[in-house]
Design an enzyme around this catalytic site. Structure first.
Site, PDB file in Angstrom:
ATOM      1  N   CYS A 270       2.705   1.873  -4.598  1.00 18.99           N
ATOM      2  CA  CYS A 270       3.480   3.120  -4.671  1.00 18.99           C
ATOM      3  C   CYS A 270       4.083   3.374  -3.283  1.00 18.99           C
ATOM      4  O   CYS A 270       3.787   4.359  -2.622  1.00 18.99           O
ATOM      5  CB  CYS A 270       2.562   4.261  -5.102  1.00 18.99           C
ATOM      6  SG  CYS A 270       3.465   5.719  -5.640  1.00 18.99           S
TER       7      CYS A 270
ATOM      8  N   CYS B 173       1.766  -1.169 -11.467  1.00 18.05           N
ATOM      9  CA  CYS B 173       0.901  -0.062 -11.036  1.00 18.05           C
ATOM     10  C   CYS B 173      -0.202   0.177 -12.065  1.00 18.05           C
ATOM     11  O   CYS B 173       0.083   0.312 -13.255  1.00 18.05           O
ATOM     12  CB  CYS B 173       1.736   1.202 -10.869  1.00 18.05           C
ATOM     13  SG  CYS B 173       0.729   2.646 -10.476  1.00 18.05           S
TER      14      CYS B 173
ATOM     15  N   ASP C  60      -4.080  11.335   3.198  1.00 21.44           N
ATOM     16  CA  ASP C  60      -3.138  10.896   4.243  1.00 21.44           C
ATOM     17  C   ASP C  60      -1.743  10.776   3.619  1.00 21.44           C
ATOM     18  O   ASP C  60      -1.530  11.181   2.466  1.00 21.44           O
ATOM     19  CB  ASP C  60      -3.600   9.576   4.883  1.00 21.44           C
ATOM     20  CG  ASP C  60      -3.550   8.402   3.905  1.00 21.44           C
ATOM     21  OD1 ASP C  60      -3.192   8.605   2.725  1.00 21.44           O
ATOM     22  OD2 ASP C  60      -3.855   7.269   4.329  1.00 21.44           O
TER      23      ASP C  60
ATOM     24  N   TRP D  71     -12.499  -3.045   9.630  1.00 24.10           N
ATOM     25  CA  TRP D  71     -13.523  -1.993   9.563  1.00 24.10           C
ATOM     26  C   TRP D  71     -14.143  -1.887   8.160  1.00 24.10           C
ATOM     27  O   TRP D  71     -15.096  -1.178   7.951  1.00 24.10           O
ATOM     28  CB  TRP D  71     -12.952  -0.648  10.001  1.00 24.10           C
ATOM     29  CG  TRP D  71     -11.700  -0.243   9.280  1.00 24.10           C
ATOM     30  CD1 TRP D  71     -11.629   0.523   8.157  1.00 24.10           C
ATOM     31  CD2 TRP D  71     -10.353  -0.586   9.632  1.00 24.10           C
ATOM     32  NE1 TRP D  71     -10.312   0.674   7.790  1.00 24.10           N
ATOM     33  CE2 TRP D  71      -9.513   0.005   8.675  1.00 24.10           C
ATOM     34  CE3 TRP D  71      -9.800  -1.337  10.663  1.00 24.10           C
ATOM     35  CZ2 TRP D  71      -8.124  -0.132   8.722  1.00 24.10           C
ATOM     36  CZ3 TRP D  71      -8.425  -1.468  10.702  1.00 24.10           C
ATOM     37  CH2 TRP D  71      -7.596  -0.879   9.752  1.00 24.10           C
ATOM     38  N   ARG D  72     -13.569  -2.631   7.204  1.00 22.71           N
ATOM     39  CA  ARG D  72     -14.134  -2.621   5.852  1.00 22.71           C
ATOM     40  C   ARG D  72     -15.236  -3.666   5.669  1.00 22.71           C
ATOM     41  O   ARG D  72     -15.817  -3.762   4.597  1.00 22.71           O
ATOM     42  CB  ARG D  72     -13.019  -2.881   4.823  1.00 22.71           C
ATOM     43  CG  ARG D  72     -12.072  -1.698   4.671  1.00 22.71           C
ATOM     44  CD  ARG D  72     -10.995  -1.969   3.647  1.00 22.71           C
ATOM     45  NE  ARG D  72     -10.174  -0.775   3.449  1.00 22.71           N
ATOM     46  CZ  ARG D  72      -9.087  -0.753   2.679  1.00 22.71           C
ATOM     47  NH1 ARG D  72      -8.690  -1.838   2.048  1.00 22.71           N
ATOM     48  NH2 ARG D  72      -8.407   0.371   2.548  1.00 22.71           N
TER      49      ARG D  72
ATOM     50  N   GLU E 130      -9.116   5.143  11.866  1.00 23.37           N
ATOM     51  CA  GLU E 130      -8.411   6.321  11.345  1.00 23.37           C
ATOM     52  C   GLU E 130      -7.581   7.008  12.422  1.00 23.37           C
ATOM     53  O   GLU E 130      -6.471   7.441  12.170  1.00 23.37           O
ATOM     54  CB  GLU E 130      -9.412   7.315  10.743  1.00 23.37           C
ATOM     55  CG  GLU E 130      -9.992   6.869   9.414  1.00 23.37           C
ATOM     56  CD  GLU E 130      -8.942   6.689   8.333  1.00 23.37           C
ATOM     57  OE1 GLU E 130      -7.837   7.256   8.441  1.00 23.37           O
ATOM     58  OE2 GLU E 130      -9.203   5.949   7.376  1.00 23.37           O
TER      59      GLU E 130
ATOM     60  N   TYR F  81      -8.561  15.763   7.778  1.00 23.08           N
ATOM     61  CA  TYR F  81      -8.369  14.408   7.248  1.00 23.08           C
ATOM     62  C   TYR F  81      -9.375  13.414   7.834  1.00 23.08           C
ATOM     63  O   TYR F  81     -10.050  12.682   7.099  1.00 23.08           O
ATOM     64  CB  TYR F  81      -6.935  13.903   7.504  1.00 23.08           C
ATOM     65  CG  TYR F  81      -6.871  12.442   7.163  1.00 23.08           C
ATOM     66  CD1 TYR F  81      -6.863  12.049   5.821  1.00 23.08           C
ATOM     67  CD2 TYR F  81      -6.962  11.466   8.152  1.00 23.08           C
ATOM     68  CE1 TYR F  81      -6.900  10.707   5.481  1.00 23.08           C
ATOM     69  CE2 TYR F  81      -7.003  10.121   7.815  1.00 23.08           C
ATOM     70  CZ  TYR F  81      -6.970   9.751   6.490  1.00 23.08           C
ATOM     71  OH  TYR F  81      -7.038   8.430   6.146  1.00 23.08           O
TER      72      TYR F  81
ATOM     73  N   THR G 128       0.442   5.301  13.594  1.00 25.34           N
ATOM     74  CA  THR G 128       0.791   3.898  13.782  1.00 25.34           C
ATOM     75  C   THR G 128       0.561   3.114  12.495  1.00 25.34           C
ATOM     76  O   THR G 128      -0.417   3.346  11.794  1.00 25.34           O
ATOM     77  CB  THR G 128      -0.088   3.293  14.915  1.00 25.34           C
ATOM     78  OG1 THR G 128      -0.069   4.188  16.037  1.00 25.34           O
ATOM     79  CG2 THR G 128       0.415   1.949  15.379  1.00 25.34           C
TER      80      THR G 128
HETATM   81 FE1  SF4 Z   1       3.740   5.301  -8.002  1.00 26.44          FE
HETATM   82 FE2  SF4 Z   1       2.534   4.080  -9.988  1.00 26.44          FE
HETATM   83 FE3  SF4 Z   1       3.875   6.303 -10.467  1.00 26.44          FE
HETATM   84 FE4  SF4 Z   1       5.195   4.099  -9.886  1.00 26.44          FE
HETATM   85  S1  SF4 Z   1       3.937   4.419 -11.662  1.00 26.44           S
HETATM   86  S2  SF4 Z   1       5.547   6.098  -9.021  1.00 26.44           S
HETATM   87  S3  SF4 Z   1       3.825   3.124  -8.412  1.00 26.44           S
HETATM   88  S4  SF4 Z   1       2.051   6.111  -9.192  1.00 26.44           S
END
Ligand code: SF4
Length: 375
Positions: A196, A206, A142, A28-29, A41, A124, A47
């Site tokens: 994350c 991250c 979400d 869908w992107r 969505e 949402y 799911t």
């Molecule tokens: Fe999440 Fe990034 Fe924080 Fe680690 S550093 S907890 S991956 S937001």
């Protein structure tokens, strides 16, 4: 709880850059058609992406646009949804598509209030459609986004609580860069899905680790805080495969309540000290005004739904009434069908497991039983 630091720009820039080169390639992107974004969505509400993708492809092949959904028979929609559970999602898509075709020229209004009046579209989903499909400045929180915020801004209260939800939504509004909602909201969703993650987040790769309060405070593993899971209720049920003249009887559940509009084999909960066979005889009398003889146990099926676990004791049975007349007391429809025809109907997961079991081991039913069940 630490509120977001002043000046979100560094976080916004890092997330948008990261999204540019790390985003998930999802169908869908490609075009960001509102209809496709909406269906994705709704499917993703209960799911996982990996599970829903084949369903999404089959759905788009059969229902490529709003009109095709609006005109489709309900049974057809449910069949394409079978296996994902939470069938009210498919029924709401049907109703909403009919309104969109009738009142909005088969298009989506770019208006939060109008969208949230449609069946199955809440805060949402409206935020996701408006931001992802139309790139309008609306937040969309979400499960992935809630987890990222709970760590990035160290939200100590359980994220499922109403107050925490309000805080998370206000964070999502506050941090949204103007004119970039499509990429920014999806960058948060993808960060939650890819980096994350619920367990073992990859903090070293991250893009916003320098701003992460949970990482600084060494509390990542306890964020988000979760509410105590509700106790899973265990339910014992008995169902009967009632045979006559080479066909089996199935019935349709009512439009409200649990698993609306789905087909099933008759039966119900085992009460008190009843044996499954006794429960079955009682259920057939109460629900269909039919006297039966229980012939043979076919299978015991166990299935875990979100809030309850069902054990289904299945039996082959036949009626003892000389001229049987079925009265539907709670079902809204009932049919005698060939066993091969069952694949055309949509069943709850435990019934579907039972059908698969019988298809794999047909002799249990059609061999020893065929004379007695279908004679
Ligand atoms: Fe999440 Fe990034 Fe924080 Fe680690 S550093 S907890 S991956 S937001």
């Amino acid at each position: 709880m630490a509120m977001p630091e002043k000046g979100y720009e560094p976080i916004q820039v890092k997330l948008l850059d990261w999204f540019e080169s790390n985003q998930r390639k999802l169908p869908w992107r490609l075009l960001y058609r509102p209809y496709e974004v909406w269906i994705s969505e709704i499917m993703l509400q209960q799911t996982q992406v990996k599970t829903m993708l084949p369903y999404y492809s089959r759905w788009m092949e059969r229902f490529p646009d709003l009109k095709s959904v609006a005109l489709a028979p309900e049974e057809d929609l449910l069949k394409h949804w079978e296996g994902m559970g939470y069938y009210s999602r498919a029924l709401n898509i049907h109703k909403a598509a009919q309104v969109l075709v009738k009142d909005y020229g088969a298009d989506f209004p770019r208006d939060y209030d109008l969208l949230t009046r449609l069946p199955g579209i809440g805060r949402y989903t409206a935020g996701a459609i408006l931001s992802i499909a139309f790139n309008l400045d609306f937040p969309a929180v979400d499960g992935n986004v809630a987890r990222v915020f709970s760590r990035l801004f160290d939200v100590a209260a359980p994220v499922g609580e109403r107050e925490s939800q309000e805080v998370l939504w206000s964070m999502a509004r506050g941090i949204l860069p103007e004119g970039k909602a499509r990429s920014f909201n999806q960058s948060l969703m993808d960060l939650g899905a890819l980096v994350c993650t619920p367990r073992n987040p990859s903090c070293t790769r991250c893009p916003v680790r320098a701003h992460c309060r949970a990482l600084q405070m060494d509390v990542v593993s306890s964020r988000p805080r979760v509410q105590r899971a509700k106790d899973i209720v265990s339910i014992q049920t008995a169902v009967g495969i009632l045979g006559r003249g080479g066909k089996v009887f199935i019935q349709k559940r009512p439009p409200s309540g649990l698993m609306p509009h789905l087909w099933e084999f008759p039966g119900g909960k085992i009460q008190g000290e009843e044996t499954p066979q006794e429960a079955l005889v009682r259920e057939f009398r109460e629900e269909l005004e039919l006297n039966i003889r229980v012939l043979q146990k076919i299978a015991v099926i166990r299935h875990q739904y979100t809030t309850f676990r069902v054990t289904l004791h299945a039996f082959a049975c036949q009626t003892t009434d000389a001229s049987p007349r079925i009265v539907l007391r709670s079902a809204v429809d009932g049919r005698w069908v060939d066993f091969e025809e069952l694949d055309r109907y949509t069943f709850p997961a435990a019934n579907r497991k039972l059908i698969c079991r019988i298809q794999k081991e047909p002799f249990d039913l059609f061999g020893w039983n065929s004379r007695q069940v279908f004679g």
